[in-house]
Design an enzyme around this catalytic site. Structure first.
Site, PDB file in Angstrom:
ATOM      1  N   THR A 162      11.339 -27.974  68.851  1.00 39.50           N
ATOM      2  CA  THR A 162      11.366 -27.374  70.202  1.00 39.50           C
ATOM      3  C   THR A 162      10.538 -26.083  70.146  1.00 39.50           C
ATOM      4  O   THR A 162       9.324 -26.131  70.277  1.00 39.50           O
ATOM      5  CB  THR A 162      12.804 -27.107  70.686  1.00 39.50           C
ATOM      6  OG1 THR A 162      13.476 -26.274  69.758  1.00 39.50           O
ATOM      7  CG2 THR A 162      13.558 -28.401  70.867  1.00 39.50           C
ATOM      8  N   LYS A 188      14.923 -29.020  62.121  1.00 40.71           N
ATOM      9  CA  LYS A 188      14.304 -28.247  63.201  1.00 40.71           C
ATOM     10  C   LYS A 188      15.256 -27.094  63.528  1.00 40.71           C
ATOM     11  O   LYS A 188      16.468 -27.200  63.364  1.00 40.71           O
ATOM     12  CB  LYS A 188      14.031 -29.089  64.442  1.00 40.71           C
ATOM     13  CG  LYS A 188      15.209 -29.598  65.218  1.00 40.71           C
ATOM     14  CD  LYS A 188      15.887 -28.696  66.201  1.00 40.71           C
ATOM     15  CE  LYS A 188      14.928 -27.913  67.047  1.00 40.71           C
ATOM     16  NZ  LYS A 188      15.719 -26.978  67.936  1.00 40.71           N
ATOM     17  N   THR A 199      24.330 -26.641  61.240  1.00 39.66           N
ATOM     18  CA  THR A 199      23.288 -25.918  61.953  1.00 39.66           C
ATOM     19  C   THR A 199      22.208 -26.810  62.509  1.00 39.66           C
ATOM     20  O   THR A 199      21.831 -27.772  61.892  1.00 39.66           O
ATOM     21  CB  THR A 199      22.587 -24.939  61.029  1.00 39.66           C
ATOM     22  OG1 THR A 199      21.564 -24.282  61.777  1.00 39.66           O
ATOM     23  CG2 THR A 199      21.934 -25.638  59.881  1.00 39.66           C
ATOM     24  N   GLU A 281      12.530 -17.129  65.602  1.00 39.16           N
ATOM     25  CA  GLU A 281      11.714 -16.730  66.753  1.00 39.16           C
ATOM     26  C   GLU A 281      11.199 -15.305  66.579  1.00 39.16           C
ATOM     27  O   GLU A 281      11.976 -14.360  66.480  1.00 39.16           O
ATOM     28  CB  GLU A 281      12.509 -16.899  68.041  1.00 39.16           C
ATOM     29  CG  GLU A 281      12.694 -18.382  68.380  1.00 39.16           C
ATOM     30  CD  GLU A 281      13.686 -18.644  69.491  1.00 39.16           C
ATOM     31  OE1 GLU A 281      13.646 -19.754  70.046  1.00 39.16           O
ATOM     32  OE2 GLU A 281      14.506 -17.765  69.789  1.00 39.16           O
ATOM     33  N   ASN A 404      12.109 -15.445  74.306  1.00 34.10           N
ATOM     34  CA  ASN A 404      13.391 -15.715  74.952  1.00 34.10           C
ATOM     35  C   ASN A 404      13.562 -15.149  76.344  1.00 34.10           C
ATOM     36  O   ASN A 404      14.491 -15.526  77.058  1.00 34.10           O
ATOM     37  CB  ASN A 404      14.529 -15.241  74.051  1.00 34.10           C
ATOM     38  CG  ASN A 404      14.673 -16.181  72.886  1.00 34.10           C
ATOM     39  OD1 ASN A 404      14.905 -17.368  73.083  1.00 34.10           O
ATOM     40  ND2 ASN A 404      14.491 -15.669  71.685  1.00 34.10           N
ATOM     41  N   SER A 409      10.949 -20.618  81.838  1.00 33.09           N
ATOM     42  CA  SER A 409      10.039 -20.495  82.973  1.00 33.09           C
ATOM     43  C   SER A 409       8.636 -20.932  82.615  1.00 33.09           C
ATOM     44  O   SER A 409       8.365 -21.381  81.521  1.00 33.09           O
ATOM     45  CB  SER A 409      10.048 -19.071  83.496  1.00 33.09           C
ATOM     46  OG  SER A 409       9.963 -18.153  82.432  1.00 33.09           O
TER      47      SER A 409
END
Lengths: 409, 409
Positions: A162, A188, A199, A281, A404, A409
């Site tokens: 993702t 992933k 997890t 991230e 994030n 959007s």
């Protein structure tokens, strides 16, 4: 999503060469669940006799697929099994429709492969709360079943991504009685990473022959020191799933007494867990938190997680600031026992604090230079007992906010 | 630090007019503890008979000043008392030297004011782990003692600021038996805000006459629904201190049965607590999390804090994304009881989820428009029981990373 993120600077140089696992065949497809122009569904078929074990999120708002998998673990192995995973939509918090979607894809998969629906393990990862367009997945199943092939783990690792910026794989080969037993896994995960029981999505396969309870216990034990010891952002997913399948095609029987196999499996799991952190991230630093001298192992883990999850510690690391005061703060707030005046802290080999105050050996310039490394080790000794723990995390950067503040959007 | 930050967009329009409190005199000075060109020390002198109550951080690595204050609360009131606060250095994790520094400034303050050292309450706020240059503070005490004045709370509110972008004050007047009783308070705090028992530095004064145990109980109870219900970043300070002093100069006796006074005090505390959130590092949104229908009030609070502390919820708010799926995630991971299929969620008045799935009334555009407000209310109903909680937090933005990736440099 949709826009593609730059590959993490902490990514491994290359994806490993994953071996074929006897009894395992895989196919991927572009179902268009959410993403366009990339594979977003993987189907794995497992030969009759394969045992399957699993560890799952303990979230109270687990997804329909997780609840379904938990109910199916431990079933009869005679007719084979399948794993079906989609990315782009987590099918979590979708109420009755969510459970119906799992039932529908399970049934279609079972029909196409000629196995019972009770042996189809599904997972969905991506946005929470939006209905899963499961028709797009079932529409691919004829094609997926027709294209099943012994290779394909590398493609599968890509299909389940993702916000991941690189695919994650790991493998080990163990020699038992002069014969090779293979272990290969894919994973992933990069955000919403603070596994409680398991997890993210992780699939590990071996051609060892293992009884299901043995496989389950081994996986659960090893999970404690691998996937349960990483955190990117302290947020626990609704969909965390770790499945392991033992096909038995090597003909080699593995039990809990096979230390070599367990060690190899632990290396695969830890490698995959570290890769998830390396794809955290916005991450620019890979950080190990090592705690010793705690009152117990459990308390050591509480301290280590408190440090690993502290936004102030993580932003200091991002800023390459050897700010050991924030480590003290995180120990203090953790709730586990600590004595301020017995606490010592090292950044790498540099002792920065000793027995509750700045170390006489502390050199701010040396410490600042150490913090410029891409891999940082923070070691805290509590001076209380023999409890130890190690956890892994990454820094907290502008990249995390970028990703994030507009994921949907 | 040193560079000055822009004032938070959530700051109140102006600092309130704080009344003089009989029996309280204040002075501030530029001691140069760390900052140049600004006041960084405040001294408050309290008249004989003043009772003092306090609530403190529960961090296991509390600062020397916190330990010292905790030991002193409840002492004899005959000879008056003092509060001495410096900003720039927290004197936390400084070992024996830290305790010595507290003893030194307490003794000098006591000598200058002719009160016992056991009645001098100190606090230090700023960088952790560096020795406090306490000589710079004691060198100012003659001057501070000479300049004590009945006004000065506004100056004190400025002197105790660290990363705060605006001074924080609040006041209420209660009429009891036809006479005015005044309450006035100041606070500092903007990062490392996740009070466990108390929070940050807060000083509240009243001219009511109150027995110390009454004052203590009232402060402790009200703290539960005010300062203990805010969080900026889930990190708990080593120095959190909330002190309240009742000088008695109004001649009005207040006991636990005086509901009007308690309500007024609660408003002052909540106002100050909200101002701390409004000055949260990098904050652009003021967020209320309201939880109803939990199995108990305690469990409602666990859910509310889990939502308020979730980096994914906070970044979604920063991105003005009505991402209720992340609220579900935070409920799921909290550890308190929840039933996915009874959960309902509102953003403001807009129902976005009902009984475990997207609400039939959900309108993504309306929800997105709501998220552009500066003040956001997220309401979660668990559908389990009568437990409720309200907590306040802010969003997580690039500003937080900017401030904390180089706080010390």
């Amino acid at each position: 999503m949709g826009k593609s993120l730059p590959v993490s600077p902490l990514a491994p140089d290359s994806f490993p060469d994953l071996p074929e696992i006897g009894g395992l065949r895989i196919a991927t497809a572009e179902a268009g669940v959410r993403y366009a122009g990339r594979a977003d569904v993987m189907l794995a078929h497992l030969a009759p006799g394969t045992t399957v074990a699993g560890v799952f999120t303990r979230s109270a708002t687990r997804s329909a697929a997780v609840l379904d998998c938990q109910a199916k673990i431990g079933g009869a192995t005679g007719e084979g099994a399948a794993i079906l995973v989609n990315s782009g939509n987590a099918n979590a918090f979708t109420g009755r429709r969510g459970a119906d979607a799992v039932a529908a894809v399970s049934k279609t998969t079972a029909d196409r492969l000629g196995i019972p629906a009770e042996r189809v393990f599904t997972a969905s990862t991506g946005v929470i709360g939006e209905p899963l367009p499961h028709d797009r997945i079932t529409a691919c199943l004829d094609d997926l079943a027709a294209r099943l092939t012994p290779g394909g783990l590398a493609d599968a690792a890509r299909a389940i991504m993702t916000t991941d910026t690189f695919p994650k794989g790991a493998t080990e080969t163990v020699t038992i009685d002069g014969q090779h037993v293979r272990i290969a896994g894919i994973a992933k995960g990069s955000g919403m990473i603070a596994p409680d029981m398991a997890t993210m999505l992780v699939y590990i396969f071996t051609d060892a022959a293992m009884e299901q309870p043995v496989l389950q216990d081994m996986l659960s034990v090893l999970n404690r020191s691998t996937f349960n010891c990483i955190s990117v952002d302290s947020d626990t997913s609704t969909s965390d799933t770790l499945l392991m399948a033992a096909t038995g095609t090597s003909g080699i029987r593995v039990t809990e007494t096979n230390v070599g196999f367990m060690e190899a499996l632990r290396r695969v799991m830890l490698d995959l867990a570290h890769q998830v952190v390396r794809d955290g991230e916005g991450a620019t630093k890979f950080v190990e938190i090592s705690v010793t001298g705690a009152a117990s192992d459990a308390e050591a883990r509480v301290h280590a997680k408190s440090i690993a999850n502290s936004p102030l510690v993580k932003t200091a690391i991002a800023g390459e600031d050897p700010n050991w005061g924030r480590v003290v703060m995180a120990v203090g707030k953790s709730g586990a026992r600590a004595d301020r005046d017995r606490l010592s802290i090292w950044f790498g080999d540099l002792e920065v604090a000793r027995e509750g105050q700045v170390s006489p050996d502390h050199d701010e310039n040396k410490a600042a230079t150490y913090m410029t490394n891409e891999e940082i080790v923070i070691h805290v000794d509590l001076g209380l007992g023999g409890g130890t723990a190690r956890v892994w995390t990454c820094d907290l950067t502008h990249g995390y906010i970028d990703i994030n503040a507009d994921y949907r959007s």
